[in-house]
Design a protein around this motif. Structure first.
Motif, mmCIF file in Angstrom:
data_model
loop_
_atom_site.group_PDB
_atom_site.id
_atom_site.type_symbol
_atom_site.label_atom_id
_atom_site.label_comp_id
_atom_site.label_asym_id
_atom_site.label_seq_id
_atom_site.Cartn_x
_atom_site.Cartn_y
_atom_site.Cartn_z
ATOM 1 N N SER A 215 0.834 -1.199 0.000
ATOM 2 C CA SER A 215 0.000 0.000 0.000
ATOM 3 C C SER A 215 0.869 1.250 0.000
ATOM 4 O O SER A 215 2.035 1.219 0.416
ATOM 5 N N GLU A 216 0.316 2.362 -0.440
ATOM 6 C CA GLU A 216 1.060 3.620 -0.491
ATOM 7 C C GLU A 216 1.527 4.041 0.899
ATOM 8 O O GLU A 216 2.612 4.583 1.062
ATOM 9 N N MET A 217 0.727 3.770 1.919
ATOM 10 C CA MET A 217 1.078 4.118 3.286
ATOM 11 C C MET A 217 2.293 3.320 3.765
ATOM 12 O O MET A 217 3.161 3.843 4.470
ATOM 13 N N ASP A 218 2.361 2.039 3.358
ATOM 14 C CA ASP A 218 3.456 1.177 3.808
ATOM 15 C C ASP A 218 4.726 1.368 2.998
ATOM 16 O O ASP A 218 5.812 1.076 3.483
ATOM 17 N N THR A 219 4.598 1.856 1.750
ATOM 18 C CA THR A 219 5.762 1.979 0.871
ATOM 19 C C THR A 219 6.860 2.834 1.493
ATOM 20 O O THR A 219 8.052 2.535 1.360
ATOM 21 N N ALA A 220 6.478 3.898 2.186
ATOM 22 C CA ALA A 220 7.468 4.801 2.785
ATOM 23 C C ALA A 220 8.107 4.233 4.042
ATOM 24 O O ALA A 220 9.087 4.788 4.541
ATOM 25 N N LYS A 221 7.579 3.109 4.545
ATOM 26 C CA LYS A 221 8.065 2.581 5.838
ATOM 27 C C LYS A 221 8.760 1.226 5.738
ATOM 28 O O LYS A 221 9.329 0.758 6.723
ATOM 29 N N ILE A 222 8.707 0.593 4.558
ATOM 30 C CA ILE A 222 9.170 -0.797 4.477
ATOM 31 C C ILE A 222 10.666 -0.954 4.732
ATOM 32 O O ILE A 222 11.130 -2.055 5.025
ATOM 33 N N PHE A 223 11.449 0.145 4.606
ATOM 34 C CA PHE A 223 12.886 0.034 4.844
ATOM 35 C C PHE A 223 13.249 0.295 6.307
ATOM 36 O O PHE A 223 14.421 0.296 6.657
ATOM 37 N N GLN A 224 12.243 0.522 7.150
ATOM 38 C CA GLN A 224 12.512 0.702 8.569
ATOM 39 C C GLN A 224 12.770 -0.650 9.226
ATOM 40 O O GLN A 224 12.194 -1.663 8.837
#
Length: 308
Positions: free
Chosen positions: A241-250
């Motif tokens: 999802s667009e919301m998760d895309t920015a966080k997956i590298f955390q």
């Protein structure tokens, strides 16, 4: 009277010119001294030389105090880094034996003629021990990269052999799920550390295998850009999802849609750390239900790129 005015004006003009010349010369001396102070500070050889009530003396004193505080802070940072390095080393050494023993005893129990219910317990014990081993190993690697303990050695090398090695490792998992893996080797070179880059790519491809339903497809493609060699890993999985895309590298982040899939959420974090250490970078493009594409950019060989 006019002659007197002319003489006075000439005297004032000469006095002003002398004052401007003296002020300019004085400012040049101060600026030269300031530059010398900064250069000495950069070299670590700064010493106070002016001991009077002037503004220059005050600046020297403040700079000396600042450099002293900076040296103390740097010393503390070095000490803390050494402590962290020692702690990481101790954790790595102290956990290897217990985890190895857990896996060994689980394997020994599996070989015994246990009841069906007991066999299920033993398999779960073995699975959790393997998960713990992977987690500890990944955390130690990430911590060593972050603290500078682990140094990557990038060299000019061909990319395709490294990718073929990764695909050879992932093939059994892909075959078990009935996935098709496509890759056409290209004569493409880049600057990278073969061992660690292979681990980064493996983590990405492993994610593709995990989150692509049976019968899906994974495609790996290479492309030369002007400054980078690009590796694209594309799958037909569930997407992000667009919301998760920015966080997956955390570190430890896992989206709600994949909470039931096996994983600890550190593979992509470690992959990005490795690629960044090689002066490369990663990008992701995804759509829910349509799949995901990861793009890995490695520094290309000079003169080998093509405009993308």
């Amino acid at each position: 009277m006019e002659m007197w005015y002319c003489t006075a004006a000439a005297v004032l003009f000469i006095a002003a010119a002398i004052w401007i010349w003296y002020t300019h010369r004085h400012m040049r001396r101060i600026m030269a001294h300031m530059i010398a102070m900064i250069e000495a500070a950069e070299c670590g050889s700064f010493r106070e030389k002016v001991y009077d009530e002037s503004m220059l003396s005050a600046v020297e004193t403040r700079l000396a105090h600042y450099l002293a505080a900076l040296e103390v802070s740097a010393c503390h940072c070095r000490e803390e880094k050494e402590k962290v390095e020692q702690l990481i080393t101790d954790i790595s050494h102290q956990t290897k034996t217990p985890v190895a023993n857990l896996l060994l005893y689980a394997q020994m129990l599996e070989e015994r003629g246990l009841a069906q219910e007991e066999q299920a317990f033993v398999k779960e014990l073995s699975r959790q021990a393997q998960k713990l081993s992977f987690l500890i190993t990944s955390l130690v690697k990430a911590s060593r990269l972050e603290t500078g303990m682990l140094v990557l050695h990038s060299k000019l090398d061909f990319v395709s052999p490294m990718l073929e090695e990764v695909l050879g490792q992932i093939a059994p998992k892909a075959a078990e799920k009935g996935l098709t893996v496509e890759f056409t080797p290209e004569c493409l070179q880049a600057f990278f550390d073969p061992k660690w880059t292979a681990e980064a790519i493996y983590n990405i491809v492993d994610n593709a295998v995990k989150y692509t339903p049976s019968g899906g497809n994974i495609r790996i493609a290479l492309m030369n850009t002007e400054l980078f060699a690009r590796i694209e890993i594309q799958d037909t999985g569930i997407g992000i999802s667009e919301m998760d895309t920015a966080k997956i590298f955390q570190r430890f982040y896992r989206g709600r849609s994949v909470s039931e899939v096996e994983g600890v959420g550190i593979g992509l974090y470690l992959a990005r750390q490795i690629i960044a250490e090689e002066n490369g970078y990663m990008k992701v493009k995804s759509a829910v239900g349509k799949g995901t594409s990861f793009f890995v950019y490695l520094p290309a060989a000079p003169g080998s790129g093509l405009t993308a």
